[in-house]
Design a protein around this motif. Structure first.
Motif, PDB file in Angstrom:
ATOM      1  N   ARG A 109      -6.545  22.121  -1.240  1.00 35.18           N
ATOM      2  CA  ARG A 109      -5.174  22.520  -0.974  1.00 35.18           C
ATOM      3  C   ARG A 109      -4.287  21.858  -2.026  1.00 35.18           C
ATOM      4  N   LYS A 110      -3.139  22.446  -2.318  1.00 40.17           N
ATOM      5  CA  LYS A 110      -2.255  21.893  -3.332  1.00 40.17           C
ATOM      6  C   LYS A 110      -1.482  20.705  -2.765  1.00 40.17           C
ATOM      7  N   VAL A 111      -1.460  19.634  -3.546  1.00 46.98           N
ATOM      8  CA  VAL A 111      -0.918  18.351  -3.103  1.00 46.98           C
ATOM      9  C   VAL A 111       0.128  17.866  -4.111  1.00 46.98           C
ATOM     10  N   VAL A 112       1.151  17.182  -3.616  1.00 38.21           N
ATOM     11  CA  VAL A 112       2.090  16.504  -4.507  1.00 38.21           C
ATOM     12  C   VAL A 112       2.378  15.108  -3.959  1.00 38.21           C
ATOM     13  N   GLU A 113       2.413  14.148  -4.858  1.00 37.73           N
ATOM     14  CA  GLU A 113       2.782  12.785  -4.495  1.00 37.73           C
ATOM     15  C   GLU A 113       4.264  12.580  -4.771  1.00 37.73           C
ATOM     16  N   LEU A 114       4.972  12.043  -3.768  1.00 39.63           N
ATOM     17  CA  LEU A 114       6.392  11.719  -3.887  1.00 39.63           C
ATOM     18  C   LEU A 114       6.524  10.216  -4.099  1.00 39.63           C
ATOM     19  N   GLU A 146       1.104  22.372  -0.396  1.00 36.80           N
ATOM     20  CA  GLU A 146       0.819  22.345   1.039  1.00 36.80           C
ATOM     21  C   GLU A 146       0.882  20.937   1.633  1.00 36.80           C
ATOM     22  N   ILE A 147       0.539  19.930   0.843  1.00 33.54           N
ATOM     23  CA  ILE A 147       0.531  18.557   1.340  1.00 33.54           C
ATOM     24  C   ILE A 147       1.437  17.700   0.462  1.00 33.54           C
ATOM     25  N   MET A 148       2.369  16.996   1.088  1.00 39.98           N
ATOM     26  CA  MET A 148       3.210  16.015   0.405  1.00 39.98           C
ATOM     27  C   MET A 148       2.849  14.631   0.930  1.00 39.98           C
ATOM     28  N   PHE A 149       2.787  13.666   0.038  1.00 39.67           N
ATOM     29  CA  PHE A 149       2.499  12.309   0.492  1.00 39.67           C
ATOM     30  C   PHE A 149       3.107  11.314  -0.487  1.00 39.67           C
ATOM     31  N   GLY A 150       3.177  10.079  -0.044  1.00 35.26           N
ATOM     32  CA  GLY A 150       3.657   9.015  -0.920  1.00 35.26           C
ATOM     33  C   GLY A 150       3.900   7.747  -0.126  1.00 35.26           C
ATOM     34  N   THR A 151       3.955   6.633  -0.830  1.00 34.14           N
ATOM     35  CA  THR A 151       4.247   5.377  -0.150  1.00 34.14           C
ATOM     36  C   THR A 151       5.745   5.268   0.073  1.00 34.14           C
ATOM     37  N   ALA A 152       6.111   4.763   1.240  1.00 35.12           N
ATOM     38  CA  ALA A 152       7.506   4.508   1.594  1.00 35.12           C
ATOM     39  C   ALA A 152       7.603   3.054   2.046  1.00 35.12           C
ATOM     40  N   SER A 153       8.753   2.457   1.828  1.00 32.00           N
ATOM     41  CA  SER A 153       8.830   0.999   1.898  1.00 32.00           C
ATOM     42  C   SER A 153       9.795   0.464   2.950  1.00 32.00           C
ATOM     43  N   PHE A 154       9.380  -0.668   3.522  1.00 31.05           N
ATOM     44  CA  PHE A 154      10.254  -1.548   4.285  1.00 31.05           C
ATOM     45  C   PHE A 154      10.671  -2.679   3.357  1.00 31.05           C
ATOM     46  N   HIS A 155      11.915  -3.070   3.399  1.00 31.33           N
ATOM     47  CA  HIS A 155      12.391  -4.163   2.548  1.00 31.33           C
ATOM     48  C   HIS A 155      11.827  -5.494   3.038  1.00 31.33           C
ATOM     49  N   GLY A 156      11.383  -6.323   2.110  1.00 28.80           N
ATOM     50  CA  GLY A 156      10.789  -7.613   2.449  1.00 28.80           C
ATOM     51  C   GLY A 156       9.276  -7.539   2.417  1.00 28.80           C
ATOM     52  N   ALA A 157       8.651  -8.631   1.995  1.00 28.27           N
ATOM     53  CA  ALA A 157       7.200  -8.630   1.784  1.00 28.27           C
ATOM     54  C   ALA A 157       6.423  -9.333   2.895  1.00 28.27           C
ATOM     55  N   ASP A 158       7.033  -9.495   4.067  1.00 28.10           N
ATOM     56  CA  ASP A 158       6.351 -10.130   5.195  1.00 28.10           C
ATOM     57  C   ASP A 158       6.217  -9.120   6.323  1.00 28.10           C
ATOM     58  N   PRO A 159       5.002  -8.681   6.659  1.00 25.48           N
ATOM     59  CA  PRO A 159       4.847  -7.681   7.717  1.00 25.48           C
ATOM     60  C   PRO A 159       5.079  -8.221   9.130  1.00 25.48           C
ATOM     61  N   ALA A 160       5.021  -9.527   9.319  1.00 29.88           N
ATOM     62  CA  ALA A 160       5.129 -10.087  10.679  1.00 29.88           C
ATOM     63  C   ALA A 160       6.422  -9.683  11.391  1.00 29.88           C
ATOM     64  N   PRO A 161       7.594  -9.786  10.752  1.00 31.09           N
ATOM     65  CA  PRO A 161       8.822  -9.381  11.450  1.00 31.09           C
ATOM     66  C   PRO A 161       8.910  -7.884  11.720  1.00 31.09           C
ATOM     67  N   LEU A 162       8.029  -7.118  11.103  1.00 30.18           N
ATOM     68  CA  LEU A 162       8.044  -5.660  11.263  1.00 30.18           C
ATOM     69  C   LEU A 162       7.009  -5.182  12.277  1.00 30.18           C
ATOM     70  N   ALA A 163       6.486  -6.101  13.079  1.00 29.23           N
ATOM     71  CA  ALA A 163       5.387  -5.766  13.992  1.00 29.23           C
ATOM     72  C   ALA A 163       5.738  -4.613  14.926  1.00 29.23           C
ATOM     73  N   HIS A 164       6.966  -4.586  15.433  1.00 26.54           N
ATOM     74  CA  HIS A 164       7.338  -3.518  16.365  1.00 26.54           C
ATOM     75  C   HIS A 164       7.383  -2.167  15.656  1.00 26.54           C
ATOM     76  N   ALA A 165       7.982  -2.136  14.472  1.00 26.30           N
ATOM     77  CA  ALA A 165       8.087  -0.880  13.735  1.00 26.30           C
ATOM     78  C   ALA A 165       6.711  -0.380  13.305  1.00 26.30           C
ATOM     79  N   LEU A 166       5.901  -1.252  12.727  1.00 28.83           N
ATOM     80  CA  LEU A 166       4.587  -0.836  12.247  1.00 28.83           C
ATOM     81  C   LEU A 166       3.691  -0.394  13.403  1.00 28.83           C
TER      82      LEU A 166
END
Length: 262
Positions: A109-114, A146-166
């Motif tokens: 399928r045709k893919v594009v990275e954003l 047909e498929i779009m994908f890409g990495t999207a970011s949370f600000h800050g490099a510590d995943p611990a405070p983002l536990a609820h969101a992740l």
């Protein structure tokens, strides 16, 4: 492709100067605002760039009424786009540095990275992002993507405070198996730190960036595992959108609405 909308024009970059202007905006957002670490050369030029840039197509939003004669200061929003064909012919997908993309690479399928999506601070909350998405929609339609994908970011490099969101993303928006890319094992950060019953949904909603929320509203999913990008001072997730599933989702939604209205 080109979209003219009064003050703004959306089109693909046509020159090295266009790309330099996109990189200038990226520098303002990712380095000056978000704390990414530039090389000395990039800092001197005030341009955020990498080895993948020459292989991407760059979608730019130009402010035709910007109060400057400097062409590097007239770009108000950017996306960079890598089709599957260009990835195979060139350097590959940027996201492969963070995620195992084998499932996407093997799709018929045709893919594009954003990537590198951003809007300048003066333009946020207005029409800028909508116009960029209109341009993206035209790009996707014209190329039969047909498929779009890409990495999207949370600000800050510590995943611990983002536990609820992740955890909320993992439990509620995990991609179906055929699209479920996974963070590379050497960098894999589990996203299910909390069980579903312990997730504070209101806190999670506050933590999830607006761009990720917008992708989810369109029927997007996330891959498995997060990636900590210390150079960019972010925690990344891989977002995926399947246009076929999106169409089915909205057909079902509007079908229910029509039935309830009768």
């Amino acid at each position: 492709m080109q979209i003219d909308a009064g003050r703004f024009t959306v089109r693909l970059a046509q020159s090295e100067e266009d790309i330099a202007a996109a990189q200038r905006l990226r520098y303002k957002v990712f380095v000056e605002e978000m704390g990414a670490k530039p090389t000395p050369e990039d800092a001197a030029l005030r341009r955020e760039r990498d080895r993948f840039d020459p292989y991407f197509e760059h979608l730019i939003l130009i402010d035709n009424e910007a109060p400057t004669d400097d062409p590097l200061e007239r770009v108000a929003g950017v996306y960079r786009l890598m089709t599957g064909e260009r990835a195979r012919e060139g350097i590959g997908f940027y996201g492969a540095t963070e995620y195992d993309l084998t499932k996407l690479e093997q799709l018929d399928r045709k893919v594009v990275e954003l990537g590198r999506s951003c809007v300048g601070a003066p333009y946020r909350g207005g029409a800028a992002m909508h116009l960029l998405w209109t341009g993206l929609g035209e790009f996707v339609t014209s190329r039969g993507i047909e498929i779009m994908f890409g990495t999207a970011s949370f600000h800050g490099a510590d995943p611990a405070p983002l536990a609820h969101a992740l955890s909320h993303l993992h439990h509620n928006h995990l991609a179906p198996e055929d699209l479920r890319v996974r963070a590379r094992p050497e960098h894999f950060v589990p996203m299910d730190a909390l069980p579903p019953e312990q997730v504070d949904r209101k806190l999670a909603a506050r933590q999830i960036p607006a761009l990720i929320k917008a992708y989810l509203r369109l029927g997007g999913f996330v891959g498995e595992g997060a990636y900590v990008d210390r150079e960019f001072n972010t925690v990344d997730v891989c977002v995926l959108m399947d246009t076929a599933r999106m169409v089915a989702r909205y057909r079902d939604f509007y079908g229910r609405e029509s039935s309830s209205a009768r």
